[in-house]
Motif scaffolding. Structure first.
Motif, PDB file in Angstrom:
ATOM      1  N   LEU A 250      23.415  30.190   6.834  1.00  0.00           N
ATOM      2  CA  LEU A 250      24.085  29.901   8.099  1.00  0.00           C
ATOM      3  C   LEU A 250      24.858  28.593   7.992  1.00  0.00           C
ATOM      4  N   THR A 251      26.046  28.577   8.549  1.00  0.00           N
ATOM      5  CA  THR A 251      26.855  27.362   8.597  1.00  0.00           C
ATOM      6  C   THR A 251      26.315  26.441   9.682  1.00  0.00           C
ATOM      7  N   CYS A 252      26.177  25.156   9.336  1.00  0.00           N
ATOM      8  CA  CYS A 252      25.666  24.163  10.276  1.00  0.00           C
ATOM      9  C   CYS A 252      26.698  23.051  10.431  1.00  0.00           C
ATOM     10  N   ILE A 253      27.050  22.744  11.670  1.00  0.00           N
ATOM     11  CA  ILE A 253      28.079  21.750  11.963  1.00  0.00           C
ATOM     12  C   ILE A 253      27.468  20.658  12.824  1.00  0.00           C
ATOM     13  N   PRO A 254      27.578  19.394  12.403  1.00  0.00           N
ATOM     14  CA  PRO A 254      26.992  18.320  13.217  1.00  0.00           C
ATOM     15  C   PRO A 254      27.694  18.190  14.562  1.00  0.00           C
ATOM     16  N   GLU A 255      26.902  17.976  15.587  1.00  0.00           N
ATOM     17  CA  GLU A 255      27.455  17.793  16.930  1.00  0.00           C
ATOM     18  C   GLU A 255      28.379  16.577  16.962  1.00  0.00           C
ATOM     19  N   GLN A 261      25.675  11.507   6.142  1.00  0.00           N
ATOM     20  CA  GLN A 261      24.404  10.887   6.529  1.00  0.00           C
ATOM     21  C   GLN A 261      23.207  11.774   6.199  1.00  0.00           C
ATOM     22  N   TYR A 262      23.478  13.074   5.879  1.00  0.00           N
ATOM     23  CA  TYR A 262      22.400  14.001   5.547  1.00  0.00           C
ATOM     24  C   TYR A 262      22.336  14.285   4.049  1.00  0.00           C
ATOM     25  N   LYS A 263      22.876  13.372   3.273  1.00  0.00           N
ATOM     26  CA  LYS A 263      22.967  13.560   1.830  1.00  0.00           C
ATOM     27  C   LYS A 263      21.606  13.797   1.191  1.00  0.00           C
ATOM     28  N   ASN A 264      20.575  13.184   1.750  1.00  0.00           N
ATOM     29  CA  ASN A 264      19.246  13.321   1.165  1.00  0.00           C
ATOM     30  C   ASN A 264      18.563  14.640   1.514  1.00  0.00           C
ATOM     31  N   CYS A 265      19.260  15.478   2.263  1.00  0.00           N
ATOM     32  CA  CYS A 265      18.652  16.749   2.692  1.00  0.00           C
ATOM     33  C   CYS A 265      18.991  17.924   1.769  1.00  0.00           C
ATOM     34  N   ILE A 266      19.952  17.746   0.876  1.00  0.00           N
ATOM     35  CA  ILE A 266      20.400  18.862   0.055  1.00  0.00           C
ATOM     36  C   ILE A 266      19.274  19.352  -0.852  1.00  0.00           C
ATOM     37  N   PHE A 267      19.184  20.670  -0.961  1.00  0.00           N
ATOM     38  CA  PHE A 267      18.181  21.360  -1.778  1.00  0.00           C
ATOM     39  C   PHE A 267      16.754  21.095  -1.298  1.00  0.00           C
ATOM     40  N   ARG A 268      16.630  20.738  -0.046  1.00  0.00           N
ATOM     41  CA  ARG A 268      15.304  20.464   0.489  1.00  0.00           C
ATOM     42  C   ARG A 268      15.012  21.357   1.685  1.00  0.00           C
ATOM     43  N   LYS A 269      13.748  21.584   1.913  1.00  0.00           N
ATOM     44  CA  LYS A 269      13.315  22.308   3.090  1.00  0.00           C
ATOM     45  C   LYS A 269      13.388  21.366   4.283  1.00  0.00           C
ATOM     46  N   CYS A 270      14.107  21.783   5.306  1.00  0.00           N
ATOM     47  CA  CYS A 270      14.352  20.905   6.448  1.00  0.00           C
ATOM     48  C   CYS A 270      14.143  21.661   7.757  1.00  0.00           C
ATOM     49  N   LYS A 271      14.018  20.886   8.811  1.00  0.00           N
ATOM     50  CA  LYS A 271      13.999  21.444  10.155  1.00  0.00           C
ATOM     51  C   LYS A 271      15.267  20.984  10.849  1.00  0.00           C
ATOM     52  N   ILE A 272      15.999  21.946  11.399  1.00  0.00           N
ATOM     53  CA  ILE A 272      17.270  21.634  12.041  1.00  0.00           C
ATOM     54  C   ILE A 272      17.156  21.925  13.538  1.00  0.00           C
ATOM     55  N   TYR A 273      17.699  21.025  14.328  1.00  0.00           N
ATOM     56  CA  TYR A 273      17.649  21.131  15.788  1.00  0.00           C
ATOM     57  C   TYR A 273      19.090  21.253  16.297  1.00  0.00           C
ATOM     58  N   GLY A 274      19.354  22.298  17.072  1.00  0.00           N
ATOM     59  CA  GLY A 274      20.713  22.457  17.550  1.00  0.00           C
ATOM     60  C   GLY A 274      20.882  23.610  18.519  1.00  0.00           C
ATOM     61  N   ILE A 293      25.240  24.404  15.752  1.00  0.00           N
ATOM     62  CA  ILE A 293      25.809  23.097  16.071  1.00  0.00           C
ATOM     63  C   ILE A 293      24.603  22.174  16.255  1.00  0.00           C
ATOM     64  N   PHE A 294      24.355  21.298  15.277  1.00  0.00           N
ATOM     65  CA  PHE A 294      23.089  20.576  15.274  1.00  0.00           C
ATOM     66  C   PHE A 294      23.246  19.093  15.609  1.00  0.00           C
ATOM     67  N   TYR A 295      22.165  18.546  16.164  1.00  0.00           N
ATOM     68  CA  TYR A 295      22.137  17.129  16.511  1.00  0.00           C
ATOM     69  C   TYR A 295      21.062  16.374  15.738  1.00  0.00           C
ATOM     70  N   LYS A 296      20.200  17.108  15.015  1.00  0.00           N
ATOM     71  CA  LYS A 296      19.140  16.471  14.251  1.00  0.00           C
ATOM     72  C   LYS A 296      18.780  17.340  13.056  1.00  0.00           C
ATOM     73  N   LEU A 297      18.559  16.708  11.918  1.00  0.00           N
ATOM     74  CA  LEU A 297      18.160  17.410  10.696  1.00  0.00           C
ATOM     75  C   LEU A 297      17.129  16.553   9.982  1.00  0.00           C
ATOM     76  N   THR A 298      15.937  17.108   9.772  1.00  0.00           N
ATOM     77  CA  THR A 298      14.832  16.328   9.224  1.00  0.00           C
ATOM     78  C   THR A 298      14.204  17.027   8.027  1.00  0.00           C
ATOM     79  N   PRO A 299      14.126  16.384   6.855  1.00  0.00           N
ATOM     80  CA  PRO A 299      13.421  16.964   5.709  1.00  0.00           C
ATOM     81  C   PRO A 299      11.928  17.086   6.013  1.00  0.00           C
TER      82      PRO A 299
END
Length: 313
Positions: A250-255, A261-274, A293-299
């Motif tokens: 799925l395509t995710c676009i920051p709000e 700023q999410y560079k450390n999230c690549i190839f990681r299991k994350c929780k996305i809020y949007g 359309i997300f406002y928070k992304l957390t590994p």
């Protein structure tokens, strides 16, 4: 090859031409399928053109000649539009007086021809193909394909392309064969013939390969969600991320803000809020695959050893 009849007597046509149409003969099922497909396509765009045409009944005459089978939309005045077995029934005649069959059907034929031209240019048929490959110059839009070649088309034809169901033209194209080519044409306002063809090498473009139903239908447009998945990619030029969720990317676009700023999230299991979006390029809620359309992304796992491979500069 068959020759097009007098262009002064027609609005447009669909024909199949080639060695496989010997003496104007095609299989009965092929003729029924292709004629039904042509009829359905015309009716689809009629409704888009003017809601008053929704209940318009019409027949399409068939002309058979050596090497060619042709479906014809004749040029007729409304008062004489009852032809053959009731090709056009009179509806709300006071609203439709002084118009011709060209006034009614020309736009539909333009849509079919231009939708085919756009799909051939892109090499695929789907409303997500060129979203990052267009430039605007009202009232025209230039669409670029994967080879970087541009095609200039009227904006209203792009709108119709985006609203066209992937399988709408499939029946029309299903009878195209190695020695049987499809040609769609119409007589424009300057009395010039405009046409487009589909050959066997282009037939695959119009096959209904997209899923009939919405992808992940539980993700309803406008709904707030919290999803867990693997971030699989990032692209700074489009400011988008990709998350793998239930085997779909799925395509995710920051709000707001930059995805760097999410560079450390690549190839990681994350929780996305949007919020779920099924909105297309022109604001219509038509997309089969949802975006987030997300406002928070957390590994939620340990740091990936490949995080430095993120393609954001």
């Amino acid at each position: 090859m068959g020759q097009l009849q007098n262009t002064n007597t027609i609005v447009g046509y669909l024909k199949y031409e080639g060695e496989a149409v010997q003496e104007g003969i095609m299989g009965a099922q092929e003729i029924i399928s292709s004629l039904s497909g042509f009829h359905n396509a015309i009716r689809f765009y009629l409704k888009k053109e003017d809601p008053r045409y929704e209940n318009l009944n019409f027949d399409i005459p068939v002309k058979v000649q050596q090497g060619c089978l042709e479906f014809i939309v004749p040029l007729l005045k409304w008062g004489s539009a009852i032809y053959a077995a009731g090709a056009i029934t009179q509806i709300a005649q006071n609203d439709f007086k002084n118009i011709t069959s060209k006034d009614i059907f020309l736009y539909s034929l333009k849509c079919i021809k231009n939708v085919i031209k756009i799909a051939k240019h892109l090499g695929s048929f789907g409303n997500t193909t060129f979203k990052t490959k267009i430039t605007f110059g009202d009232p025209f839009i230039t669409i670029y394909n994967d080879s970087g070649k541009g095609l200039v088309v009227p904006k209203d034809m792009i709108d119709m392309y985006l609203q066209t169901p992937p399988g709408l033209l499939e029946k029309m194209v299903s009878t195209v064969a190695s020695e049987r080519e499809l040609e769609i044409g119409y007589i424009d306002e300057n009395q010039e013939l405009q046409k487009e063809t589909i050959s066997i090498s282009e037939k695959y473009i119009f096959a209904s390969t997209e899923e009939e139903e919405d992808i992940l239908p539980e993700l309803v447009h406008g709904a707030s969600v919290e999803l867990v998945g693997e971030i699989t990619r990032g692209n700074s030029s489009t400011n988008k991320l990709g998350i793998k969720y239930k085997e779909k990317i799925l395509t995710c676009i920051p709000e707001q803000g930059d995805i760097k700023q999410y560079k450390n999230c690549i190839f990681r299991k994350c929780k996305i809020y949007g919020v779920v979006s099924r909105e297309d390029e022109f604001g219509n809620i038509t997309e089969k695959k949802p975006k987030i359309i997300f406002y928070k992304l957390t590994p939620i796992d340990t740091v990936s050893p490949n995080s430095n491979l993120f393609d954001i500069q």
